[in-house]
Enzyme design. Structure first.
Site, PDB file in Angstrom:
ATOM      1  N   SER A 203      30.272  29.843  16.822  1.00 28.33           N
ATOM      2  CA  SER A 203      30.288  28.690  15.911  1.00 28.33           C
ATOM      3  C   SER A 203      31.703  28.358  15.464  1.00 28.33           C
ATOM      4  CB  SER A 203      29.397  28.962  14.696  1.00 28.33           C
ATOM      5  OG  SER A 203      29.889  30.053  13.928  1.00 28.33           O
ATOM      6  N   ARG A 207      32.903  24.650  16.532  1.00 31.29           N
ATOM      7  CA  ARG A 207      33.111  23.661  15.467  1.00 31.29           C
ATOM      8  C   ARG A 207      34.457  22.958  15.661  1.00 31.29           C
ATOM      9  NH1 ARG A 207      32.391  26.781  11.874  1.00 31.29           N
ATOM     10  NH2 ARG A 207      30.299  26.271  11.148  1.00 31.29           N
ATOM     11  N   ASN A 211      34.889  18.819  17.072  1.00 29.77           N
ATOM     12  CA  ASN A 211      35.554  17.776  16.299  1.00 29.77           C
ATOM     13  C   ASN A 211      36.773  17.221  17.029  1.00 29.77           C
ATOM     14  OD1 ASN A 211      34.440  17.458  13.318  1.00 29.77           O
ATOM     15  ND2 ASN A 211      34.223  19.610  13.864  1.00 29.77           N
TER      16      ASN A 211
END
Length: 274
Positions: A203, A207, A211
């Protein structure tokens, strides 16, 4: 009206080309752990060197009097990182606070490479006749899942290191098998703890990658507006590009801050016993 060249790439070909890496296999893949993306490695090291130079210059030119703008900015950043590490990690922070500062500066600089024009290097390679040597080149290391997961794996190593350092090897192993449901459910506890470490690592990398990858795609889509043979397309390219670049400044710094905070949280959890 301007007629497009028959050799000009389509919109999808343009995007796919710019998402390709200069790698040991020259393959257009989002992630492939069997190859090395040389551009990701180069720009990661480049951002790290620049970050070290900036911190060195700030430390060398620091004064006890009224600070300049650069020194004031660095002092604010150091104070922010110190306050965050103090509130999250309870224990010796001699190494952890500088680590958090390093992570923030490094990730922010890598993210900031996204502000370079998307066609800058391909145009330069074409100008010097190097397009065959560098058929693909991506500048933003954090828009490559290989790069972000590589950093996340480094954080995983630090989590394991501090877990063993604080609790001892025996204490860490005992916690793996006994937390959270007691030693009688040791296999289930071990499975849950392994999944937890894996989930944190994946994660953390996903993440940041998600983005920055989305931001890079938007820059490519905006760049396509500039290729439109109309005044509206050019004006839309300038306006949309300017707005997104300004908004992207927030994303670049926010993602670096989030990555730093999660690193502190995970290392802070390694200092705690269940």
């Amino acid at each position: 009206m301007t007629v497009a060249s028959p050799d000009a790439p389509t919109a999808s070909e343009y995007i796919v080309h710019h998402l390709g890496h200069f790698s040991t296999a020259h393959q257009d893949k989002i992630v492939d752990f069997s190859i090395l993306n040389m551009d990701t490695i180069f720009w990661s090291v480049f951002a790290g060197v620049v970050g070290c130079l900036l911190m060195y210059i700030a430390a060398r030119n620091a004064t006890s009097g009224v600070p300049g703008r650069f020194q004031a900015f660095v002092e604010m950043m150091v104070e922010m990182v110190e306050d965050q590490s103090k509130s999250i990690v309870h224990g010796n922070r001699t190494f952890i606070a500088p680590l958090a500062l390093t992570v923030f500066v490094w990730v922010a600089l890598m993210n900031s490479l996204d502000f370079l024009p998307v066609d800058l290097f391909s145009s330069a390679f074409r100008l010097f006749g190097l397009e065959q040597v560098f058929p693909h080149h991506r500048v933003v290391p954090t828009a490559d899942l290989n790069g972000t997961l590589g950093i996340a794996l480094g954080v995983l190593v630090l989590m394991l290191y501090y877990s063993v350092k604080i609790k001892g090897l025996g204490g860490f192993i005992h916690e793996l098998f006994s937390a959270p449901f007691g030693i009688w459910l040791a296999p289930f506890n071990l499975l849950l703890n392994v999944i937890e470490f894996a989930a944190k690592t994946v994660s953390l990398g996903m993440r940041l990658f998600g983005n920055m990858y989305a931001g890079e795609l938007l820059f490519l889509l905006i760049a396509l507006l500039g290729s439109a043979a109309t005044a509206f397309g050019f004006i839309g390219h300038v306006i949309a590009g300017s707005i997104w670049a300004i908004f992207h400044i927030l994303i670049v710094l926010l993602q670096a801050f989030i990555f730093m905070m999660l690193t502190l949280v995970y290392i802070g959890q390694a200092h705690e016993s269940h």
